[in-house]
Design a protein around this motif. Sequence first.
Motif, PDB file in Angstrom:
ATOM      1  N   LEU A  88       0.744  -1.321  -0.172  1.00  0.00           N
ATOM      2  CA  LEU A  88      -0.029  -0.025  -0.108  1.00  0.00           C
ATOM      3  C   LEU A  88       0.791   1.270  -0.049  1.00  0.00           C
ATOM      4  N   VAL A  89       2.115   1.341   0.706  1.00  0.00           N
ATOM      5  CA  VAL A  89       3.070   2.408   0.612  1.00  0.00           C
ATOM      6  C   VAL A  89       3.442   2.419  -0.778  1.00  0.00           C
ATOM      7  N   TRP A  90       3.966   1.443  -1.429  1.00  0.00           N
ATOM      8  CA  TRP A  90       4.294   1.418  -2.757  1.00  0.00           C
ATOM      9  C   TRP A  90       3.336   2.013  -3.598  1.00  0.00           C
ATOM     10  N   ASP A  91       2.183   1.380  -3.457  1.00  0.00           N
ATOM     11  CA  ASP A  91       0.985   1.853  -4.251  1.00  0.00           C
ATOM     12  C   ASP A  91       0.982   3.407  -4.095  1.00  0.00           C
ATOM     13  N   LEU A  92       0.771   3.971  -3.035  1.00  0.00           N
ATOM     14  CA  LEU A  92       0.529   5.261  -2.781  1.00  0.00           C
ATOM     15  C   LEU A  92       1.780   6.160  -3.157  1.00  0.00           C
ATOM     16  N   LEU A  93       2.814   5.466  -3.133  1.00  0.00           N
ATOM     17  CA  LEU A  93       4.083   6.422  -3.816  1.00  0.00           C
ATOM     18  C   LEU A  93       4.000   6.359  -5.477  1.00  0.00           C
ATOM     19  N   PHE A  94       3.343   5.407  -5.909  1.00  0.00           N
ATOM     20  CA  PHE A  94       3.443   5.109  -7.409  1.00  0.00           C
ATOM     21  C   PHE A  94       2.219   6.137  -7.942  1.00  0.00           C
ATOM     22  N   VAL A  95       1.204   6.446  -7.001  1.00  0.00           N
ATOM     23  CA  VAL A  95       0.217   7.394  -7.383  1.00  0.00           C
ATOM     24  C   VAL A  95       0.703   8.821  -7.389  1.00  0.00           C
ATOM     25  N   LYS A  96       1.586   8.941  -6.270  1.00  0.00           N
ATOM     26  CA  LYS A  96       2.201  10.532  -6.054  1.00  0.00           C
ATOM     27  C   LYS A  96       3.153  10.678  -7.422  1.00  0.00           C
ATOM     28  N   LEU A  97       3.625   9.560  -7.655  1.00  0.00           N
ATOM     29  CA  LEU A  97       4.823   9.925  -8.782  1.00  0.00           C
ATOM     30  C   LEU A  97       4.279   9.750 -10.280  1.00  0.00           C
ATOM     31  N   ASN A  98       2.893   9.372 -10.228  1.00  0.00           N
ATOM     32  CA  ASN A  98       2.132   9.436 -11.469  1.00  0.00           C
ATOM     33  C   ASN A  98       2.740   8.283 -12.227  1.00  0.00           C
ATOM     34  N   VAL A  99       2.952   7.080 -11.652  1.00  0.00           N
ATOM     35  CA  VAL A  99       3.317   5.987 -12.361  1.00  0.00           C
ATOM     36  C   VAL A  99       1.970   5.257 -12.866  1.00  0.00           C
ATOM     37  N   TRP A 100       0.887   5.271 -12.129  1.00  0.00           N
ATOM     38  CA  TRP A 100      -0.570   4.675 -12.450  1.00  0.00           C
ATOM     39  C   TRP A 100      -1.435   5.572 -11.881  1.00  0.00           C
ATOM     40  N   SER A 101      -2.686   5.515 -12.271  1.00  0.00           N
ATOM     41  CA  SER A 101      -3.864   5.980 -11.817  1.00  0.00           C
ATOM     42  C   SER A 101      -4.986   4.962 -11.999  1.00  0.00           C
ATOM     43  N   PHE A 102      -5.957   5.531 -11.314  1.00  0.00           N
ATOM     44  CA  PHE A 102      -7.765   4.716 -11.251  1.00  0.00           C
ATOM     45  C   PHE A 102      -8.296   5.377 -12.080  1.00  0.00           C
ATOM     46  N   ASN A 103      -9.209   4.765 -12.923  1.00  0.00           N
ATOM     47  CA  ASN A 103     -10.181   5.034 -13.748  1.00  0.00           C
ATOM     48  C   ASN A 103     -11.403   5.426 -12.674  1.00  0.00           C
ATOM     49  N   PRO A 104     -11.834   6.737 -12.620  1.00  0.00           N
ATOM     50  CA  PRO A 104     -13.171   6.883 -11.589  1.00  0.00           C
ATOM     51  C   PRO A 104     -14.365   6.290 -12.023  1.00  0.00           C
ATOM     52  N   ASP A 105     -14.600   5.730 -13.322  1.00  0.00           N
ATOM     53  CA  ASP A 105     -15.860   5.367 -13.807  1.00  0.00           C
ATOM     54  C   ASP A 105     -16.145   4.165 -13.323  1.00  0.00           C
ATOM     55  N   TYR A 106     -14.971   3.284 -12.888  1.00  0.00           N
ATOM     56  CA  TYR A 106     -15.245   2.284 -12.277  1.00  0.00           C
ATOM     57  C   TYR A 106     -14.927   1.879 -10.923  1.00  0.00           C
ATOM     58  N   LEU A 107     -15.145   2.930 -10.277  1.00  0.00           N
ATOM     59  CA  LEU A 107     -14.688   3.033  -8.531  1.00  0.00           C
ATOM     60  C   LEU A 107     -16.034   3.376  -7.969  1.00  0.00           C
ATOM     61  N   ILE A 108     -16.214   3.331  -6.733  1.00  0.00           N
ATOM     62  CA  ILE A 108     -17.442   3.627  -6.128  1.00  0.00           C
ATOM     63  C   ILE A 108     -17.270   4.979  -5.311  1.00  0.00           C
ATOM     64  N   GLY A 109     -15.942   5.466  -5.250  1.00  0.00           N
ATOM     65  CA  GLY A 109     -15.820   6.684  -4.969  1.00  0.00           C
ATOM     66  C   GLY A 109     -15.279   7.032  -3.439  1.00  0.00           C
ATOM     67  N   LEU A 110     -14.934   5.845  -2.758  1.00  0.00           N
ATOM     68  CA  LEU A 110     -14.536   5.860  -1.536  1.00  0.00           C
ATOM     69  C   LEU A 110     -13.072   5.516  -1.567  1.00  0.00           C
ATOM     70  N   SER A 111     -12.108   6.644  -0.946  1.00  0.00           N
ATOM     71  CA  SER A 111     -10.745   6.449  -0.872  1.00  0.00           C
ATOM     72  C   SER A 111     -10.196   6.876   0.553  1.00  0.00           C
ATOM     73  N   PHE A 112      -9.128   6.099   0.858  1.00  0.00           N
ATOM     74  CA  PHE A 112      -8.304   6.257   1.979  1.00  0.00           C
ATOM     75  C   PHE A 112      -6.967   6.689   1.724  1.00  0.00           C
ATOM     76  N   PHE A 113      -6.313   7.737   2.259  1.00  0.00           N
ATOM     77  CA  PHE A 113      -5.059   8.043   2.131  1.00  0.00           C
ATOM     78  C   PHE A 113      -4.530   8.327   0.499  1.00  0.00           C
ATOM     79  N   GLY A 114      -5.681   8.557  -0.360  1.00  0.00           N
ATOM     80  CA  GLY A 114      -5.484   8.652  -1.677  1.00  0.00           C
ATOM     81  C   GLY A 114      -5.583   7.421  -2.694  1.00  0.00           C
ATOM     82  N   LEU A 115      -6.008   6.374  -2.035  1.00  0.00           N
ATOM     83  CA  LEU A 115      -6.080   5.212  -2.587  1.00  0.00           C
ATOM     84  C   LEU A 115      -7.394   4.737  -2.623  1.00  0.00           C
TER      85      LEU A 115
END
Length: 227
Positions: free
Chosen positions: A46-73
């Motif tokens: 999860l730390v790795w994942d959060l780092l990758f979101v911050k570094l713009n390595v990957w992102s998540f398509n909001p069209d397929y998410l319920i909209g709840l997030s924690f610490f940016g994930l």
Amino acid sequence: MNYIYLLINIAVLFFPLVLSFDKKVHFFSKWRFVLPAILITGLVFLVWDLLFVKLNVWSFNPDYLIGLSFFGLPLEEILFFLTVPYACIFIYECLNAYFPSNYLQKYSLALSHLILGISIAVLFFGFNRWYTLINFGFLFLVLVYVEYVNKLRFMYKFYRAYLVSLIPFYIVNGFLTAIPVVIYNSKEILGFKVGTIPFEDHFYLMSLLLMNIYLYEFFKSKTAKKA
């Protein structure tokens, strides 16, 4: 439509959870080893994942998410580190219970050497890409420790479970990357893909599964020593 990733998580967990009460595998009796392994590994990833979101390595398509997030994930991404390891450890235990003879035992060290060699080669050519660098660097360190420092011998069982886990991996990850639910930054990956799945993802799964199974075996061994 916004429930897609959540439904994928539920589908991944459903059959392993239901079949955990199979009399031969008796997987539910091993939950006390499974859960801490998943939680510790999940925290690292999860730390790795959060780092990758911050570094713009990957992102998540909001069209397929319920909209709840924690610490940016997204909630679904957090659940991914619970459902997928549970299913993979379940596969590992089923194979051990139903197919105790394992012909990979004589080849496991050679496989580890091969994967370490691949990791070094990929790091040499892809060190300037975040996903490639961290993914193969982490795998290299974990594999060196588990294979050469750790005294528990299970790698031949691990490799078999990993190969079988690639079947649901291609289905689930193929779906996630084809829609796509997960969007990769093309500048941070090598660019070689199997269908829509980045080459790095295969070794990401290997790192995730290896750390989970090592901790699972570690906790089992501690209990066995006390007994």
